[in-house]
Scaffold this motif. Structure first.
Motif, PDB file in Angstrom:
ATOM      1  N   UNK A 178      22.615  41.745  40.243  1.00 33.50           N
ATOM      2  CA  UNK A 178      22.631  40.161  40.875  1.00 33.50           C
ATOM      3  C   UNK A 178      23.807  39.459  40.400  1.00 33.50           C
ATOM      4  N   UNK A 179      23.848  39.394  39.184  1.00 31.56           N
ATOM      5  CA  UNK A 179      25.001  38.571  38.563  1.00 31.56           C
ATOM      6  C   UNK A 179      26.485  38.999  38.938  1.00 31.56           C
ATOM      7  N   UNK A 180      26.736  40.341  38.869  1.00 33.68           N
ATOM      8  CA  UNK A 180      28.057  40.823  39.249  1.00 33.68           C
ATOM      9  C   UNK A 180      28.312  40.745  40.864  1.00 33.68           C
ATOM     10  N   UNK A 181      27.423  40.761  41.651  1.00 31.12           N
ATOM     11  CA  UNK A 181      27.486  40.699  43.063  1.00 31.12           C
ATOM     12  C   UNK A 181      27.809  39.303  43.166  1.00 31.12           C
ATOM     13  N   UNK A 182      27.217  38.195  42.713  1.00 33.43           N
ATOM     14  CA  UNK A 182      27.495  36.863  42.997  1.00 33.43           C
ATOM     15  C   UNK A 182      28.900  36.402  42.405  1.00 33.43           C
ATOM     16  N   UNK A 183      29.487  37.252  41.421  1.00 33.01           N
ATOM     17  CA  UNK A 183      30.728  36.799  40.648  1.00 33.01           C
ATOM     18  C   UNK A 183      31.692  37.594  41.936  1.00 33.01           C
ATOM     19  N   UNK A 184      31.444  38.890  42.269  1.00 36.35           N
ATOM     20  CA  UNK A 184      32.519  39.409  43.132  1.00 36.35           C
ATOM     21  C   UNK A 184      32.610  38.602  44.359  1.00 36.35           C
ATOM     22  N   UNK A 185      31.378  38.105  44.846  1.00 35.03           N
ATOM     23  CA  UNK A 185      31.444  37.149  46.035  1.00 35.03           C
ATOM     24  C   UNK A 185      32.171  36.121  45.748  1.00 35.03           C
ATOM     25  N   UNK A 186      31.998  35.416  44.748  1.00 37.70           N
ATOM     26  CA  UNK A 186      32.614  33.992  44.532  1.00 37.70           C
ATOM     27  C   UNK A 186      34.087  34.218  44.513  1.00 37.70           C
ATOM     28  N   UNK A 187      34.635  35.403  44.046  1.00 37.94           N
ATOM     29  CA  UNK A 187      36.076  35.591  43.880  1.00 37.94           C
ATOM     30  C   UNK A 187      36.701  35.999  45.141  1.00 37.94           C
ATOM     31  N   UNK A 188      36.239  37.111  45.944  1.00 32.23           N
ATOM     32  CA  UNK A 188      36.834  37.490  46.921  1.00 32.23           C
ATOM     33  C   UNK A 188      35.655  37.456  48.313  1.00 32.23           C
ATOM     34  N   UNK A 189      34.596  36.803  48.217  1.00 29.58           N
ATOM     35  CA  UNK A 189      33.806  36.782  49.331  1.00 29.58           C
ATOM     36  C   UNK A 189      33.473  37.907  49.879  1.00 29.58           C
TER      37      UNK A 189
END
Length: 456
Positions: A178-189
């Motif tokens: 969950x955390x890594x997905x949110x981080x990746x989505x924040x950086x490159x959507x």
């Protein structure tokens, strides 16, 4: 490349410190039977990558050597979403089978396998594009969470139930996903564009299936000794051996920076001369990091006497890592960088056959748990010899062969000294003398790279 190595080393040092606590915490406070069941789940999870059928490996080859800013966002998003749906379907099928068998460990494997594979996808992506800071987060967060959860179970709840420790492994993986997905989505959507594509699934599987088979064979290969012990010996011996393997992973922490960073580098077509220099440096590094066997031996003798039987297993297992540093760091990475997946798979099958034969023969003659550790070591030596024969342009010279033999002998002589500290000092002294006499140029090159900031 040096900067990449430093990023990975920093991540691996954190991983190492937490992993040391994990490796000694559970055996110290849990019963041998409980520890054996937990390690059975860990053994199963090691094969979770097979459930991707090569999709994540195809992505690894697709993006290898590129910068993350060069990637097409829609293409990456499509790749990620397609993989996520595909993994959900595969793991759901496994879950149904596990429920029918009413096997708790397999049920947790089916659920945890999905989360582990998503984390694995992130690791492969960050390795391929050289984003090693993000790789560090993928590597460490689950380990840190797992440590704190296990700590609470042991000291707050005083639990000796293996199911609780397996469940927290699944939960820690879920939280990290969950955390890594949110981080990746924040950086490159990555979640905002792209869509699930059957064509993308087929393309990635077809590209990466052979590499996955090679990696899967490698997973079987590295855990083959534990399967033999599980089939032929008692839970007690499986626990001893699994404990030794968990400590062996400490050495792997120092090999991983090499195996990870070199793939991205080899994709950029380094010369044979440069690769040969890296191979020699890796050899020295491999024989240096196995000194970890001595402090491990000291800790077991003084703090974990109930696992003293693991000492005779640790020495050959650690020695094997000196050879695997070169095999994984240089030769296997070259197969991947040159897209020789079929060749890699064939070699893995051949080495697996060698390992099976050696495990059977050595156990037949000795009937001791140590026989499987020595089978692992001999297999590593055979593989190294094969690599030397196969690639004449990357062979060591005679001085380096002499160094390998002398370092190998010194390690086992020092390892059999009862006093672990004396053994450590003897091996380090021997290492220094041997390297100065026979590999002075490589030593000088290493020192210049470290202290004079010369490019590796």
């Amino acid at each position: 490349m040096k900067k990449s190595l430093l990023h990975i080393f920093a991540a691996n040092i954190i991983y190492l410190l937490i992993n040391i606590f994990n490796s000694f915490l559970l055996p110290k406070f849990l019963s041998v039977d409980t520890y054996a069941i937990i390690k059975t789940y860990t053994l199963y999870v090691g094969y979770a990558g097979f459930l991707s059928l090569g999709y994540a490996d195809g992505m690894y080859l697709k993006y290898g050597g590129k910068d993350i800013n060069e990637l097409d966002l829609v293409d990456l998003s499509t790749n990620y979403k397609s993989y996520t749906l595909f993994e959900l379907i595969v793991c759901f099928i496994c879950l149904i089978i596990a429920l029918m068998l009413n096997d708790f460990v397999l049920i947790c494997f089916s659920i945890g396998g999905f989360f582990i594979n998503i984390i694995g996808y992130y690791k492969n992506l960050y390795q391929a594009v050289g984003e090693f800071k993000l790789y560090g987060k993928s590597l460490n967060y689950q380990t840190i969470l797992l440590f704190f959860m296990s700590f609470i179970l042991i000291f707050c709840f005083q639990s000796d139930n293996p199911k609780n420790y397996i469940i927290v492994q699944v939960l820690s993986a879920l939280i990290v996903v969950i955390y890594l997905t949110l981080i990746l989505n924040k950086n490159i959507h990555i979640l905002g564009v792209g869509k699930v594509s059957l064509k993308e699934i087929v393309k990635n599987i077809s590209m990466g299936f052979t590499l996955m088979l090679g990696n899967f064979s490698s997973s079987i290969f590295t855990s083959l000794d534990r399967w033999f012990i599980k089939a032929l010996m008692t839970n007690k011996f499986f626990a001893y051996y699994s404990f030794a393997v968990s400590l062996e992973n400490i050495v792997d922490v120092f090999i991983t920076p090499i195996t990870i960073s070199l793939y991205n580098s080899f994709c950029k077509n380094y010369s044979i001369q440069h690769i040969l220099k890296i191979k020699k440096m890796t050899l020295l590094w491999g024989f240096l990091i196995i000194t970890a066997a001595f402090p491990v031996k000291f800790i077991i003798i003084n703090f974990l006497p109930q696992y003293s039987n693991a000492i005779s297993i640790i020495l050959p297992l650690f020695a094997a890592q000196a050879f695997y540093a070169v095999i994984k760091g240089v030769h296997i990475n070259l197969y991947k960088a040159e897209h020789k997946q079929k060749k890699y798979f064939k070699i893995m099958i051949f080495m697996m056959i060698v390992a099976v034969i050696l495990n059977c023969v050595l156990y037949f003659f000795s009937k001791q748990v140590e026989s499987f550790a020595y089978a692992t070591l001999i297999t590593a030596i055979v593989w190294q010899i094969y690599c030397e024969i196969e690639n004449s342009k990357l062979r060591f010279n005679n001085n380096e062969y002499v160094s390998i033999i002398l370092l190998f002998i010194s390690y086992f002589v020092a390892g059999n000294i009862t006093n672990a500290i004396m053994g450590l000092l003897l091996y380090l002294l021997s290492f220094l003398i041997i390297v100065i006499i026979f590999m002075r140029d490589t030593l000088q090159y290493c020192l210049n790279s470290i202290f004079l900031n010369k490019k590796i």
